[in-house]
Design a protein around this motif. Structure first.
Motif, PDB file in Angstrom:
ATOM      1  N   ALA A 212       0.834  -1.207   0.000  1.00 18.82           N
ATOM      2  CA  ALA A 212       0.000   0.000   0.000  1.00 18.82           C
ATOM      3  C   ALA A 212       0.868   1.255   0.000  1.00 18.82           C
ATOM      4  N   MET A 213       1.960   1.238   0.764  1.00 17.72           N
ATOM      5  CA  MET A 213       2.892   2.373   0.713  1.00 17.72           C
ATOM      6  C   MET A 213       3.458   2.526  -0.690  1.00 17.72           C
ATOM      7  N   GLN A 214       3.848   1.417  -1.290  1.00 16.40           N
ATOM      8  CA  GLN A 214       4.402   1.478  -2.642  1.00 16.40           C
ATOM      9  C   GLN A 214       3.357   1.940  -3.660  1.00 16.40           C
ATOM     10  N   ALA A 215       2.097   1.594  -3.442  1.00 18.44           N
ATOM     11  CA  ALA A 215       1.040   2.063  -4.334  1.00 18.44           C
ATOM     12  C   ALA A 215       0.946   3.581  -4.281  1.00 18.44           C
ATOM     13  N   ALA A 216       1.093   4.150  -3.086  1.00 18.16           N
ATOM     14  CA  ALA A 216       1.091   5.612  -2.965  1.00 18.16           C
ATOM     15  C   ALA A 216       2.292   6.207  -3.696  1.00 18.16           C
ATOM     16  N   TYR A 217       3.463   5.579  -3.555  1.00 18.36           N
ATOM     17  CA  TYR A 217       4.628   6.065  -4.309  1.00 18.36           C
ATOM     18  C   TYR A 217       4.350   6.009  -5.811  1.00 18.36           C
ATOM     19  N   PHE A 218       3.713   4.944  -6.251  1.00 19.42           N
ATOM     20  CA  PHE A 218       3.418   4.772  -7.672  1.00 19.42           C
ATOM     21  C   PHE A 218       2.522   5.901  -8.179  1.00 19.42           C
ATOM     22  N   ILE A 219       1.507   6.245  -7.421  1.00 20.20           N
ATOM     23  CA  ILE A 219       0.602   7.327  -7.830  1.00 20.20           C
ATOM     24  C   ILE A 219       1.370   8.646  -7.936  1.00 20.20           C
ATOM     25  N   VAL A 220       2.224   8.934  -6.956  1.00 17.72           N
ATOM     26  CA  VAL A 220       3.033  10.158  -7.013  1.00 17.72           C
ATOM     27  C   VAL A 220       4.006  10.084  -8.195  1.00 17.72           C
ATOM     28  N   GLY A 221       4.534   8.901  -8.490  1.00 14.44           N
ATOM     29  CA  GLY A 221       5.424   8.739  -9.644  1.00 14.44           C
ATOM     30  C   GLY A 221       4.716   9.007 -10.959  1.00 14.44           C
ATOM     31  N   VAL A 222       3.469   8.556 -11.067  1.00 11.04           N
ATOM     32  CA  VAL A 222       2.675   8.850 -12.270  1.00 11.04           C
ATOM     33  C   VAL A 222       2.558  10.360 -12.438  1.00 11.04           C
ATOM     34  N   ARG A 223       2.295  11.061 -11.351  1.00 13.96           N
ATOM     35  CA  ARG A 223       2.202  12.527 -11.405  1.00 13.96           C
ATOM     36  C   ARG A 223       3.543  13.150 -11.785  1.00 13.96           C
ATOM     37  N   ALA A 224       4.630  12.601 -11.254  1.00 15.21           N
ATOM     38  CA  ALA A 224       5.963  13.128 -11.567  1.00 15.21           C
ATOM     39  C   ALA A 224       6.281  12.977 -13.046  1.00 15.21           C
ATOM     40  N   ALA A 225       5.663  11.996 -13.701  1.00 13.48           N
ATOM     41  CA  ALA A 225       5.859  11.793 -15.142  1.00 13.48           C
ATOM     42  C   ALA A 225       4.987  12.735 -15.974  1.00 13.48           C
ATOM     43  N   GLY A 226       4.231  13.599 -15.312  1.00 14.53           N
ATOM     44  CA  GLY A 226       3.354  14.524 -16.026  1.00 14.53           C
ATOM     45  C   GLY A 226       2.049  13.887 -16.455  1.00 14.53           C
ATOM     46  N   LEU A 227       1.740  12.745 -15.902  1.00 14.35           N
ATOM     47  CA  LEU A 227       0.501  12.045 -16.217  1.00 14.35           C
ATOM     48  C   LEU A 227      -0.467  12.180 -15.044  1.00 14.35           C
ATOM     49  N   ALA A 228      -1.693  11.756 -15.262  1.00 15.95           N
ATOM     50  CA  ALA A 228      -2.694  11.765 -14.210  1.00 15.95           C
ATOM     51  C   ALA A 228      -3.010  10.329 -13.827  1.00 15.95           C
ATOM     52  N   ALA A 229      -3.322  10.141 -12.567  1.00 11.56           N
ATOM     53  CA  ALA A 229      -3.682   8.822 -12.047  1.00 11.56           C
ATOM     54  C   ALA A 229      -5.125   8.853 -11.558  1.00 11.56           C
ATOM     55  N   GLY A 230      -5.813   7.767 -11.804  1.00 10.79           N
ATOM     56  CA  GLY A 230      -7.162   7.587 -11.289  1.00 10.79           C
ATOM     57  C   GLY A 230      -7.231   6.319 -10.477  1.00 10.79           C
ATOM     58  N   PRO A 231      -6.726   6.334  -9.217  1.00  9.57           N
ATOM     59  CA  PRO A 231      -6.761   5.125  -8.403  1.00  9.57           C
ATOM     60  C   PRO A 231      -8.182   4.820  -7.931  1.00  9.57           C
ATOM     61  N   MET A 232      -8.541   3.541  -7.928  1.00 17.53           N
ATOM     62  CA  MET A 232      -9.890   3.129  -7.542  1.00 17.53           C
ATOM     63  C   MET A 232      -9.844   1.827  -6.752  1.00 17.53           C
ATOM     64  N   THR A 233     -10.683   1.763  -5.732  1.00 12.39           N
ATOM     65  CA  THR A 233     -10.883   0.513  -5.001  1.00 12.39           C
ATOM     66  C   THR A 233     -12.319   0.014  -5.161  1.00 12.39           C
ATOM     67  N   GLY A 234     -13.077   0.672  -6.015  1.00 13.15           N
ATOM     68  CA  GLY A 234     -14.433   0.224  -6.321  1.00 13.15           C
ATOM     69  C   GLY A 234     -14.385  -0.883  -7.357  1.00 13.15           C
ATOM     70  N   LEU A 235     -14.165  -2.103  -6.880  1.00  7.99           N
ATOM     71  CA  LEU A 235     -14.023  -3.254  -7.770  1.00  7.99           C
ATOM     72  C   LEU A 235     -14.308  -4.523  -6.983  1.00  7.99           C
ATOM     73  N   VAL A 236     -14.512  -5.601  -7.684  1.00 12.37           N
ATOM     74  CA  VAL A 236     -14.694  -6.901  -7.048  1.00 12.37           C
ATOM     75  C   VAL A 236     -13.297  -7.523  -6.922  1.00 12.37           C
ATOM     76  N   PHE A 237     -12.733  -7.431  -5.743  1.00 12.76           N
ATOM     77  CA  PHE A 237     -11.338  -7.831  -5.540  1.00 12.76           C
ATOM     78  C   PHE A 237     -11.110  -9.307  -5.873  1.00 12.76           C
ATOM     79  N   GLU A 238     -11.995 -10.157  -5.408  1.00 15.74           N
ATOM     80  CA  GLU A 238     -11.811 -11.580  -5.664  1.00 15.74           C
ATOM     81  C   GLU A 238     -11.928 -11.878  -7.153  1.00 15.74           C
ATOM     82  N   GLY A 239     -12.811 -11.174  -7.847  1.00 12.84           N
ATOM     83  CA  GLY A 239     -12.934 -11.352  -9.291  1.00 12.84           C
ATOM     84  C   GLY A 239     -11.665 -10.945 -10.020  1.00 12.84           C
ATOM     85  N   VAL A 240     -11.086  -9.825  -9.621  1.00 14.89           N
ATOM     86  CA  VAL A 240      -9.835  -9.361 -10.242  1.00 14.89           C
ATOM     87  C   VAL A 240      -8.710 -10.343  -9.936  1.00 14.89           C
ATOM     88  N   ARG A 241      -8.663 -10.826  -8.691  1.00 12.90           N
ATOM     89  CA  ARG A 241      -7.608 -11.797  -8.344  1.00 12.90           C
ATOM     90  C   ARG A 241      -7.718 -13.037  -9.215  1.00 12.90           C
TER      91      ARG A 241
END
Length: 196
Positions: free
Chosen positions: A127-156
């Protein structure tokens, strides 16, 4: 005391950054993702365990398989984003510890021999690394749309295996028209910080 980081960079990474809800159709390249990873891999984790794993969803077939596991309101965003990343925690991260923590390779067995312990450590540190990843996306001049609205078991089941726990899905790209909701309030310093 002021921050050392340039105010424009502060704005890019934090003050002006928001979760993007629309994107242009400009592609996100493998080179951009590599540059993001090459920056954020230096973010600290306990025992340098680095349990975050990133699954890039690029093909139309894979995108269709993912969209069906997203919450209804997130489906159009995920279908239209130039790139989608599934961020997950590797519950078998300890197998890499002899390489990642070479000054104490015994940590693999001394601290992480039991699966429940690994799952807790992987969830927190990924989870800490996920936050770093989102900030890294921003550092690349891109936008991030993180979402937890999903069926986790289905994605797994659709994209991962029993050793990986999905954390979130992140849409990535250049922000499109009306990409941002208004900035939501934040807690004040004295609401968060206590001195004892």
């Amino acid at each position: 005391m002021s921050l050392v980081l340039d105010p424009a960079a502060q704005d890019l990474l934090f003050r002006e950054a928001r979760t993007a809800n629309t994107f242009t159709d400009e592609p996100v390249t493998d080179e951009q993702v590599q540059a993001i990873y090459d920056l954020v891999k230096y973010g600290p984790t306990a025992f340098n365990q680095s349990p975050l794993r990133i699954t890039l969803v690029r093909s139309p077939e894979a995108r269709e398989r993912l969209v069906k596991h997203m919450a209804e309101g997130n489906q159009p965003k995920t279908a239209a984003a130039p790139l989608v990343a599934i961020l997950s925690a590797d519950n078998e991260f300890h197998e890499e510890l002899p390489q990642l923590f070479p000054h104490f390779p015994q940590a693999k067995d001394a601290f992480f021999s039991e699966r429940p312990v690994r799952e807790g450590a992987a969830a927190l540190n990924a989870a800490m690394q996920a936050a770093y990843f989102i900030v890294g996306v921003r550092a690349a001049g891109l936008a991030a749309g993180p979402m937890t609205g999903l069926v986790f078991e289905g994605v797994r089941k659709e994209f991962l295996d029993d050793d990986h726990t999905p954390l979130m899905v992140v849409n990535i790209g250049r922000p499109g028209p009306d990409a941002w909701f208004p900035r939501s309030p934040r807690l004040a310093y004295d609401q968060v910080v206590t001195t004892v």
